[in-house]
Design an enzyme around this catalytic site. Structure first.
Site, PDB file in Angstrom:
ATOM      1  N   ASN A  81      -4.048   7.445 -37.513  1.00 25.02           N
ATOM      2  CA  ASN A  81      -4.580   6.242 -36.862  1.00 25.02           C
ATOM      3  C   ASN A  81      -3.374   5.483 -36.295  1.00 25.02           C
ATOM      4  OD1 ASN A  81      -5.648   3.791 -36.172  1.00 25.02           O
ATOM      5  ND2 ASN A  81      -6.629   3.396 -38.151  1.00 25.02           N
ATOM      6  N   LYS A 122      -0.970   5.034 -39.384  1.00 31.81           N
ATOM      7  CA  LYS A 122      -1.493   5.274 -40.738  1.00 31.81           C
ATOM      8  C   LYS A 122      -1.904   6.732 -40.821  1.00 31.81           C
ATOM      9  CE  LYS A 122      -3.325   0.639 -41.194  1.00 31.81           C
ATOM     10  NZ  LYS A 122      -4.421  -0.076 -40.574  1.00 31.81           N
ATOM     11  N   ARG A 144      -7.922   8.880 -34.834  1.00 35.90           N
ATOM     12  CA  ARG A 144      -8.796   7.755 -34.501  1.00 35.90           C
ATOM     13  C   ARG A 144      -8.396   7.253 -33.113  1.00 35.90           C
ATOM     14  NH1 ARG A 144      -8.340   1.495 -35.757  1.00 35.90           N
ATOM     15  NH2 ARG A 144     -10.358   0.918 -34.912  1.00 35.90           N
ATOM     16  N   HIS A 171     -15.852  -0.120 -33.941  1.00 38.13           N
ATOM     17  CA  HIS A 171     -16.043   0.139 -35.383  1.00 38.13           C
ATOM     18  C   HIS A 171     -17.132   1.198 -35.617  1.00 38.13           C
ATOM     19  CE1 HIS A 171     -14.768  -4.318 -36.206  1.00 38.13           C
ATOM     20  NE2 HIS A 171     -13.713  -3.534 -36.342  1.00 38.13           N
ATOM     21  N   HIS A 187     -19.958  -4.870 -40.584  1.00 40.33           N
ATOM     22  CA  HIS A 187     -18.541  -4.577 -40.817  1.00 40.33           C
ATOM     23  C   HIS A 187     -17.803  -5.903 -40.639  1.00 40.33           C
ATOM     24  CE1 HIS A 187     -14.831  -1.949 -40.304  1.00 40.33           C
ATOM     25  NE2 HIS A 187     -14.411  -3.138 -39.900  1.00 40.33           N
ATOM     26  N   LEU A 188     -17.491  -6.546 -41.767  1.00 48.86           N
ATOM     27  CA  LEU A 188     -16.905  -7.893 -41.710  1.00 48.86           C
ATOM     28  C   LEU A 188     -15.479  -7.834 -42.232  1.00 48.86           C
ATOM     29  CD1 LEU A 188     -19.949  -9.917 -43.137  1.00 48.86           C
ATOM     30  CD2 LEU A 188     -19.486  -9.300 -40.761  1.00 48.86           C
ATOM     31  N   GLY A 220     -11.438  -8.311 -37.872  1.00 48.02           N
ATOM     32  CA  GLY A 220     -12.338  -8.074 -36.743  1.00 48.02           C
ATOM     33  C   GLY A 220     -13.696  -7.733 -37.331  1.00 48.02           C
ATOM     34  N   ARG A 277     -10.562 -14.157 -33.186  1.00 50.13           N
ATOM     35  CA  ARG A 277     -11.300 -13.959 -31.922  1.00 50.13           C
ATOM     36  C   ARG A 277     -12.540 -14.840 -31.888  1.00 50.13           C
ATOM     37  NH1 ARG A 277     -11.774  -7.605 -32.515  1.00 50.13           N
ATOM     38  NH2 ARG A 277      -9.808  -7.456 -33.603  1.00 50.13           N
ATOM     39  N   ARG A 318     -10.034 -16.171 -47.138  1.00 47.94           N
ATOM     40  CA  ARG A 318      -9.721 -16.676 -48.486  1.00 47.94           C
ATOM     41  C   ARG A 318      -9.048 -18.040 -48.394  1.00 47.94           C
ATOM     42  NH1 ARG A 318      -7.212 -10.940 -50.191  1.00 47.94           N
ATOM     43  NH2 ARG A 318      -6.659 -11.113 -48.012  1.00 47.94           N
ATOM     44  N   GLY A 351     -13.069  -5.463 -45.276  1.00 52.50           N
ATOM     45  CA  GLY A 351     -12.352  -6.362 -46.190  1.00 52.50           C
ATOM     46  C   GLY A 351     -13.193  -7.500 -46.722  1.00 52.50           C
ATOM     47  N   GLU A 393     -16.805  -6.229 -48.222  1.00 50.40           N
ATOM     48  CA  GLU A 393     -16.709  -5.542 -49.510  1.00 50.40           C
ATOM     49  C   GLU A 393     -16.277  -6.474 -50.645  1.00 50.40           C
ATOM     50  OE1 GLU A 393     -13.988  -2.224 -48.915  1.00 50.40           O
ATOM     51  OE2 GLU A 393     -15.064  -1.678 -47.100  1.00 50.40           O
ATOM     52  N   ASN A 394     -15.482  -7.502 -50.280  1.00 47.47           N
ATOM     53  CA  ASN A 394     -14.816  -8.284 -51.338  1.00 47.47           C
ATOM     54  C   ASN A 394     -15.284  -9.727 -51.488  1.00 47.47           C
ATOM     55  OD1 ASN A 394     -12.690  -6.363 -52.220  1.00 47.47           O
ATOM     56  ND2 ASN A 394     -12.152  -6.479 -50.057  1.00 47.47           N
ATOM     57  N   GLU A 399     -13.348   5.232 -42.931  1.00 43.34           N
ATOM     58  CA  GLU A 399     -13.289   5.812 -41.586  1.00 43.34           C
ATOM     59  C   GLU A 399     -12.478   7.098 -41.575  1.00 43.34           C
ATOM     60  OE1 GLU A 399     -12.227   1.730 -40.756  1.00 43.34           O
ATOM     61  OE2 GLU A 399     -12.980   2.000 -38.727  1.00 43.34           O
TER      62      GLU A 399
HETATM   63  P1  AMP Z   1      -9.982  -6.245 -42.974  1.00 41.14           P
HETATM   64  O1  AMP Z   1      -9.700  -6.612 -41.545  1.00 41.14           O
HETATM   65  O2  AMP Z   1     -11.142  -5.287 -43.100  1.00 41.14           O
HETATM   66  O3  AMP Z   1      -8.755  -5.782 -43.707  1.00 41.14           O
HETATM   67  O4  AMP Z   1     -10.453  -7.597 -43.703  1.00 41.14           O
HETATM   68  C1  AMP Z   1      -9.649  -8.752 -43.788  1.00 41.14           C
HETATM   69  C2  AMP Z   1     -10.451  -9.908 -44.393  1.00 41.14           C
HETATM   70  O5  AMP Z   1     -11.023  -9.490 -45.638  1.00 41.14           O
HETATM   71  C3  AMP Z   1      -9.616 -11.153 -44.692  1.00 41.14           C
HETATM   72  O6  AMP Z   1      -9.996 -12.221 -43.845  1.00 41.14           O
HETATM   73  C4  AMP Z   1      -9.916 -11.517 -46.129  1.00 41.14           C
HETATM   74  O7  AMP Z   1     -10.452 -12.809 -46.218  1.00 41.14           O
HETATM   75  C5  AMP Z   1     -10.955 -10.531 -46.599  1.00 41.14           C
HETATM   76  N1  AMP Z   1     -10.543  -9.964 -47.891  1.00 41.14           N
HETATM   77  C6  AMP Z   1      -9.730  -8.915 -48.102  1.00 41.14           C
HETATM   78  N2  AMP Z   1      -9.554  -8.709 -49.441  1.00 41.14           N
HETATM   79  C7  AMP Z   1     -10.279  -9.652 -50.072  1.00 41.14           C
HETATM   80  C8  AMP Z   1     -10.537  -9.983 -51.444  1.00 41.14           C
HETATM   81  N3  AMP Z   1     -10.000  -9.284 -52.457  1.00 41.14           N
HETATM   82  N4  AMP Z   1     -11.343 -11.031 -51.701  1.00 41.14           N
HETATM   83  C9  AMP Z   1     -11.916 -11.724 -50.714  1.00 41.14           C
HETATM   84  N5  AMP Z   1     -11.702 -11.453 -49.406  1.00 41.14           N
HETATM   85  C10 AMP Z   1     -10.915 -10.457 -49.083  1.00 41.14           C
END
Ligand code: AMP
Length: 398
Positions: free
Chosen positions: A7, A14, A91, A179, A207-208, A211, A240, A283, A329, A332-333, A382
């Site tokens: 990627n 990556k 990718r 995505h 997909h949050l 982006g 964005r 966060r 990110g 999931e979290n 992915e």
């Molecule tokens: P990504 O672009 O998929 O890597 O997602 C980034 C976003 O995921 C960031 O804005 C973070 O707020 C959120 N994120 C990533 N890890 C965590 C976590 N352990 N707890 C809460 N939010 C997270």
């Protein structure tokens, strides 16, 4: 069969090496800061300590070379020589109107090059990665897996903008969506979890991340998706702006902003960062909101509200919903974000269980009793999707 997945981004590469006999990861890692001071490779061989190499990495060719050397290194490598790499999957962000992953030949490379104008930050590095592999591993089959291709199943009324039709014909201006590999992976995974074929299900996949995009998937085909001609459209994102009135652009031009300034403003200075003034990371924004920062509260509310609006409109066009998926990110979290998005959605058949929702980074059903739709958190993968497509294509060719 071992498959290397690459990627290539504008300043990073990556990689993951899969043993596709059991879909295990033999090693993964990344090169960062290509062409910039402080470049490094971080290599994670399965079952061993991570390895960090700091050195000057002038270009993508050198970066790919370094990743490959790490894989065969006598101390921390995971294969003996390059003959153990059977195929490479790349990718590639923009595949134009190509609807499938494709074996890379001159025609595909020319097409990726042609599309650099639509995805300048991504397709150029992707192509450089392909050419580096050709030079170092001549004869090894390579496959391009496009972020756009799953969305090519959209109906024309979902992807044609209501602009003069000639803009589509002459300039390829249409909704592409991005995505796609992630949306496809989590949709297939959700179908497996409910033990039904994807072709019998109506899903919305969220997909949050930094982006973000949402897709409505009906019976295995994308019905609609929130990103558009570029990844700027749709949801409010980290930096964005997502959907805005397009007249704002010409208004700002008339106020003296250049197109480069507007581009930077909408891509890098907007979204959650632009509204909150705090950070692009949700966060930080949540912490500031909990400390009473009202602009952080506003950014958070706009994000949650936009996601809800998309989910609601997609339920309307799908005429119902079987499965809602959260991934990437944030999806999931971020427990409180999922809770806020799904709050007061019982009328449209979505209810999540507060306790089940207390989950980060792992696969889990979070549906509440009585919810019409089932709701899942599914970590995206992915790279595995790319490796599977690559395996299928090279197996069929071979
Ligand atoms: P990504 O672009 O998929 O890597 O997602 C980034 C976003 O995921 C960031 O804005 C973070 O707020 C959120 N994120 C990533 N890890 C965590 C976590 N352990 N707890 C809460 N939010 C997270």
């Amino acid at each position: 069969m071992n498959i290397l997945v690459l990627n290539c981004g504008s300043s990073s590469v990556k990689y993951q090496l899969f043993n596709m006999d059991n879909e295990s990861v033999l090693a993964k890692g990344m090169v960062e800061r290509i062409g910039i001071e402080g470049a490094s490779l971080i290599h994670y061989p399965e079952g061993q300590e991570k390895v960090v190499i700091e050195k000057e990495i002038p270009d993508h060719n050198a970066a790919v070379q370094l990743c490959l050397e790490a894989l065969i290194n006598p101390t921390y490598g995971v294969i003996e020589n390059y003959n153990e790499i059977n195929a490479i999957g790349h990718r590639i962000v923009h595949g134009g109107q190509i609807s499938n992953s494709s074996l890379i030949d001159q025609k595909i490379k020319d097409m990726i090059r042609d599309l650099i104008k639509l995805a300048p930050l991504h397709n150029g590095p992707g192509l450089r990665g392909i050419e580096a592999c050709e030079a170092i591993l001549p004869g090894v089959p390579q496959v391009a897996v496009f972020d756009t291709s799953f969305h090519q199943t959209m109906p024309d009324y979902a992807y044609i903008y209501s602009l003069p039709y000639e803009l589509y014909e002459n300039h390829n201006i249409r909704r592409y969506g991005f995505h796609g590999t992630s949306h496809k992976y989590v949709a297939l995974r959700a179908a497996a979890l409910v033990e039904k074929p994807l072709e019998e299900l109506k899903l919305i996949t969220c997909h949050l991340g930094n982006g973000s995009s949402i897709a409505a998937i009906k019976y295995g085909k994308v019905q609609d998706t929130s990103m558009g001609f570029t990844p700027l459209a749709g949801l409010t994102m980290g930096t964005r702006c997502g959907d805005i009135d397009p007249a704002i652009v010409t208004y700002l031009q008339n106020q003296g902003y250049t197109s480069e300034e507007i581009d930077r403003l909408m891509n890098k200075q907007s979204g959650v960062l632009g509204v909150s003034g705090v950070s692009s990371d949700f966060r930080d924004v949540e912490s500031a909101m909990l400390e009473g920062n009202d602009r952080a509260r506003l950014a958070w509310d706009i994000f949650v509200y936009t996601v809800k609006k998309f989910i609601g409109s997609y339920i309307a066009v799908l005429n119902g919903l079987d499965i809602l998926v959260f991934t990437a990110g944030l999806g999931e979290n971020f427990i409180s974000a999922r809770q806020a998005i799904c709050k007061d959605m019982d009328y449209v058949g979505i209810e999540i269980d507060e306790n089940e929702n207390k989950v980060r980074g792992c696969e889990k059903e979070i549906t509440a009793a009585g919810s019409k739709a089932r709701v899942f958190v599914i970590p995206t993968n992915e790279e595995l999707m790319i490796a599977r497509d690559t395996k299928n294509i090279v197996s069929n060719v071979g």
